[in-house]
Motif scaffolding. Structure first.
Motif, PDB file in Angstrom:
ATOM      1  N   THR A  14     -78.465  32.349  63.544  1.00  0.00           N
ATOM      2  CA  THR A  14     -77.366  33.243  63.168  1.00  0.00           C
ATOM      3  C   THR A  14     -76.549  33.635  64.391  1.00  0.00           C
ATOM      4  O   THR A  14     -75.561  34.356  64.263  1.00  0.00           O
ATOM      5  CB  THR A  14     -77.912  34.518  62.483  1.00  0.00           C
ATOM      6  N   TRP A  17     -74.550  27.763  68.077  1.00  0.00           N
ATOM      7  CA  TRP A  17     -75.029  26.387  68.005  1.00  0.00           C
ATOM      8  C   TRP A  17     -76.038  26.129  69.122  1.00  0.00           C
ATOM      9  O   TRP A  17     -77.017  25.424  68.918  1.00  0.00           O
ATOM     10  CB  TRP A  17     -73.858  25.408  68.104  1.00  0.00           C
ATOM     11  N   THR A  43     -72.742  19.399  64.922  1.00  0.00           N
ATOM     12  CA  THR A  43     -72.846  20.844  64.722  1.00  0.00           C
ATOM     13  C   THR A  43     -72.073  21.178  63.453  1.00  0.00           C
ATOM     14  O   THR A  43     -71.082  20.538  63.115  1.00  0.00           O
ATOM     15  CB  THR A  43     -72.265  21.652  65.899  1.00  0.00           C
ATOM     16  N   ALA A  45     -71.696  24.680  60.294  1.00  0.00           N
ATOM     17  CA  ALA A  45     -71.981  26.083  60.009  1.00  0.00           C
ATOM     18  C   ALA A  45     -71.827  26.336  58.519  1.00  0.00           C
ATOM     19  O   ALA A  45     -71.110  25.620  57.827  1.00  0.00           O
ATOM     20  CB  ALA A  45     -71.032  26.990  60.788  1.00  0.00           C
ATOM     21  N   ILE A  52     -68.911  33.211  59.674  1.00  0.00           N
ATOM     22  CA  ILE A  52     -70.005  32.266  59.896  1.00  0.00           C
ATOM     23  C   ILE A  52     -71.320  32.966  59.601  1.00  0.00           C
ATOM     24  O   ILE A  52     -71.608  34.025  60.156  1.00  0.00           O
ATOM     25  CB  ILE A  52     -69.995  31.705  61.330  1.00  0.00           C
ATOM     26  N   GLU A  54     -74.487  30.979  59.267  1.00  0.00           N
ATOM     27  CA  GLU A  54     -75.508  30.275  60.040  1.00  0.00           C
ATOM     28  C   GLU A  54     -74.878  29.128  60.819  1.00  0.00           C
ATOM     29  O   GLU A  54     -73.972  28.466  60.326  1.00  0.00           O
ATOM     30  CB  GLU A  54     -76.576  29.649  59.124  1.00  0.00           C
ATOM     31  N   TYR A  55     -75.376  28.917  62.026  1.00  0.00           N
ATOM     32  CA  TYR A  55     -74.998  27.780  62.843  1.00  0.00           C
ATOM     33  C   TYR A  55     -76.091  26.724  62.709  1.00  0.00           C
ATOM     34  O   TYR A  55     -77.276  27.049  62.790  1.00  0.00           O
ATOM     35  CB  TYR A  55     -74.896  28.186  64.314  1.00  0.00           C
ATOM     36  N   HIS A  56     -75.690  25.464  62.506  1.00  0.00           N
ATOM     37  CA  HIS A  56     -76.643  24.365  62.386  1.00  0.00           C
ATOM     38  C   HIS A  56     -76.352  23.350  63.499  1.00  0.00           C
ATOM     39  O   HIS A  56     -75.194  22.968  63.683  1.00  0.00           O
ATOM     40  CB  HIS A  56     -76.512  23.658  61.046  1.00  0.00           C
TER      41      HIS A  56
END
Length: 67
Positions: A14, A17, A43, A45, A52, A54-56
């Motif tokens: 959260t 990245w 990357t 989100a 945003i 969550e960052y993935h």
């Protein structure tokens, strides 16, 4: 002769990245030995309420197989 294996993981954070990549590496290092590096493949989100959520970070980890 050395053999290097790769696995793909997606870290989730959260915060950022970068933090997501750190989390994926930390999880992999719990069960893998000989990690030599990783590549960031992608990357992305998720968004909730125009923010945003969550960052993935999709990474490919390289590690040397032991005999």
């Amino acid at each position: 002769m050395a053999v290097i294996k790769t696995i793909d993981l997606v870290g989730v954070s959260t915060e950022s990245w970068r933090d997501a990549a750190h989390k994926a590496l930390a999880e992999a290092s719990k069960t893998l030995r000989g990690i030599e590096g990783f590549d960031v493949l992608e990357t992305s989100a998720t968004v909730q309420d125009n923010e945003i959520d969550e960052y993935h970070t999709h990474i490919r980890i390289r590690f040397r197989l032991e005999r």
